[in-house]
Design a protein around this motif. Structure first.
Motif, PDB file in Angstrom:
ATOM      1  N   CYS A 237      -5.299  -8.257   4.491  1.00  0.00           N
ATOM      2  CA  CYS A 237      -4.574  -7.733   3.332  1.00  0.00           C
ATOM      3  C   CYS A 237      -3.240  -8.471   3.162  1.00  0.00           C
ATOM      4  CB  CYS A 237      -4.303  -6.236   3.505  1.00  0.00           C
ATOM      5  SG  CYS A 237      -5.781  -5.217   3.461  1.00  0.00           S
ATOM      6  N   ILE A 238      -2.829  -8.569   1.917  1.00  0.00           N
ATOM      7  CA  ILE A 238      -1.544  -9.203   1.594  1.00  0.00           C
ATOM      8  C   ILE A 238      -0.711  -8.207   0.781  1.00  0.00           C
ATOM      9  CG2 ILE A 238      -0.406 -11.099   0.386  1.00  0.00           C
ATOM     10  CD1 ILE A 238      -2.902 -12.774   0.876  1.00  0.00           C
ATOM     11  N   PRO A 239       0.534  -7.910   1.202  1.00  0.00           N
ATOM     12  CA  PRO A 239       1.217  -8.428   2.408  1.00  0.00           C
ATOM     13  C   PRO A 239       0.738  -7.712   3.663  1.00  0.00           C
ATOM     14  CG  PRO A 239       2.637  -6.887   1.278  1.00  0.00           C
ATOM     15  CD  PRO A 239       1.416  -7.017   0.424  1.00  0.00           C
ATOM     16  N   ALA A 240       0.845  -8.399   4.789  1.00  0.00           N
ATOM     17  CA  ALA A 240       0.397  -7.831   6.057  1.00  0.00           C
ATOM     18  C   ALA A 240       1.314  -6.698   6.505  1.00  0.00           C
ATOM     19  CB  ALA A 240       0.338  -8.922   7.122  1.00  0.00           C
ATOM     20  N   ILE A 241       2.614  -6.816   6.237  1.00  0.00           N
ATOM     21  CA  ILE A 241       3.576  -5.763   6.570  1.00  0.00           C
ATOM     22  C   ILE A 241       4.125  -5.194   5.267  1.00  0.00           C
ATOM     23  CG2 ILE A 241       5.708  -5.191   7.783  1.00  0.00           C
ATOM     24  CD1 ILE A 241       5.262  -7.519   9.626  1.00  0.00           C
ATOM     25  N   GLN A 242       4.008  -3.907   5.092  1.00  0.00           N
ATOM     26  CA  GLN A 242       4.507  -3.253   3.877  1.00  0.00           C
ATOM     27  C   GLN A 242       6.030  -3.090   3.948  1.00  0.00           C
ATOM     28  OE1 GLN A 242       2.337  -2.626   1.365  1.00  0.00           O
ATOM     29  NE2 GLN A 242       0.758  -3.522   2.711  1.00  0.00           N
ATOM     30  N   ASP A 243       6.649  -3.003   2.783  1.00  0.00           N
ATOM     31  CA  ASP A 243       8.106  -2.854   2.727  1.00  0.00           C
ATOM     32  C   ASP A 243       8.600  -1.596   3.435  1.00  0.00           C
ATOM     33  OD1 ASP A 243       8.448  -5.208   1.411  1.00  0.00           O
ATOM     34  OD2 ASP A 243       8.660  -4.325  -0.594  1.00  0.00           O
ATOM     35  N   THR A 244       7.753  -0.573   3.473  1.00  0.00           N
ATOM     36  CA  THR A 244       8.164   0.702   4.092  1.00  0.00           C
ATOM     37  C   THR A 244       7.799   0.799   5.566  1.00  0.00           C
ATOM     38  OG1 THR A 244       6.091   1.668   3.319  1.00  0.00           O
ATOM     39  CG2 THR A 244       8.029   1.961   1.914  1.00  0.00           C
ATOM     40  N   ASP A 245       7.139  -0.230   6.111  1.00  0.00           N
ATOM     41  CA  ASP A 245       6.776  -0.214   7.524  1.00  0.00           C
ATOM     42  C   ASP A 245       8.022  -0.309   8.403  1.00  0.00           C
ATOM     43  OD1 ASP A 245       4.146  -0.019   6.866  1.00  0.00           O
ATOM     44  OD2 ASP A 245       3.662  -2.127   7.244  1.00  0.00           O
ATOM     45  N   GLU A 246       7.977   0.391   9.525  1.00  0.00           N
ATOM     46  CA  GLU A 246       9.135   0.435  10.424  1.00  0.00           C
ATOM     47  C   GLU A 246       9.166  -0.792  11.336  1.00  0.00           C
ATOM     48  OE1 GLU A 246      11.259   3.927  13.056  1.00  0.00           O
ATOM     49  OE2 GLU A 246       9.129   3.561  13.361  1.00  0.00           O
TER      50      GLU A 246
END
Length: 264
Positions: A237-246
């Motif tokens: 999946c893109i993006p691999a890290i979501q903006d809300t991920d810690e």
């Protein structure tokens, strides 16, 4: 016999006093001669339009005295701090670990968590490089893929993945893989690092061997960014890290505060 010893002692004392007086007079004479020479030099240089030599000497002496005074003040401050610490311990107070002179690195960077979109550009770039390296991980036995990236002092990023082996001790961690790339190209100093791996319940931090390996090439604390990689079903999946991920922002010294240091 006792009278003779007293007389001899008094004679030696008078002789010593006379020698001291002569030395003092000789020193005063030499100092006057030196002052006269300095004044003569100053007059000659003033006539030629150059700076006074006496002023230069005085300025140099003042600078030297200032350096000596600063060194004494630093020593005094250190002694006062040590006295305060010892008195506090004798009174039953607990000493702060960061104030101990027996620790190799008392100054540590702050440790905190933040959402990915709030991480600085340097940190996000490192995490994305670690994610990219993780895709090349060779982990047929544990199925646990790890990616790491480190920024060298020159600004270049070196990334790596974990490489397993059927003989488990022959494997290599992602952190050491990334650093080995830079070290083999002559880079000995690093300013930041990042590690990513997928675990459903917690962050994955470097193992003990990697922590010691990282510290080998540091002269001060550096930030280490730790983030969760996406689960296996979302790896592409893109993006691999979501903006809300810690994201955990820790540091090399916090990961291993009591590391083995050089014996030199």
């Amino acid at each position: 016999m006792a009278e003779k010893q007293k007389l001899l002692h008094r004679y030696m004392k008078n002789l010593s006093d006379m020698e001291d007086e002569l030395k003092k007079k000789e020193l005063e004479k030499k100092m006057k001669e030196l002052e006269l020479l300095q004044c003569e030099l100053a007059r000659r240089q003033e006539r030629s339009g150059t700076k006074c030599a006496g002023g230069k000497i005085k300025e140099l002496r003042q600078k030297k005295l200032q350096k000596v005074l600063a060194a004494y003040m630093m020593t005094l401050e250190g002694l006062l701090c040590e006295v305060a610490r010892r008195e506090a311990r004798l009174n039953g107070d607990r000493g702060r670990v960061s104030e101990s002179e027996n620790l190799p690195h008392p100054e540590m960077l702050e440790e905190y968590t933040v959402v990915f979109c709030a991480v600085g550009e340097d940190g996000r770039e490192l995490l994305e490089a670690a994610l990219s390296a993780r895709r090349c991980a060779y982990a047929p036995y544990s199925k646990f893929k790890v990616g790491a990236a480190f920024r060298a002092k020159c600004g270049r990023i070196y990334s790596g993945c974990n490489i397993e082996n059927v003989a488990f001790t022959g494997g290599n961690c992602a952190e050491r893989c990334a650093l080995a790339k830079g070290i083999s190209e002559g880079e000995r100093k690093y300013t930041a690092g990042a590690v990513v791996a997928y675990h459903p319940d917690q962050f994955t931090t470097p193992c003990g061997v990697c922590r010691q390996f990282i510290l080998e090439f540091l002269h001060r604390d550096i930030p280490i960014y730790i983030a969760k990689a996406p689960p296996p079903e979302q790896e592409h999946c893109i993006p691999a890290i979501q903006d809300t991920d810690e994201v955990l922002v820790t540091s090399a010294y916090r990961l291993l505060p009591y590391s083995l240091r050089s014996f030199e």
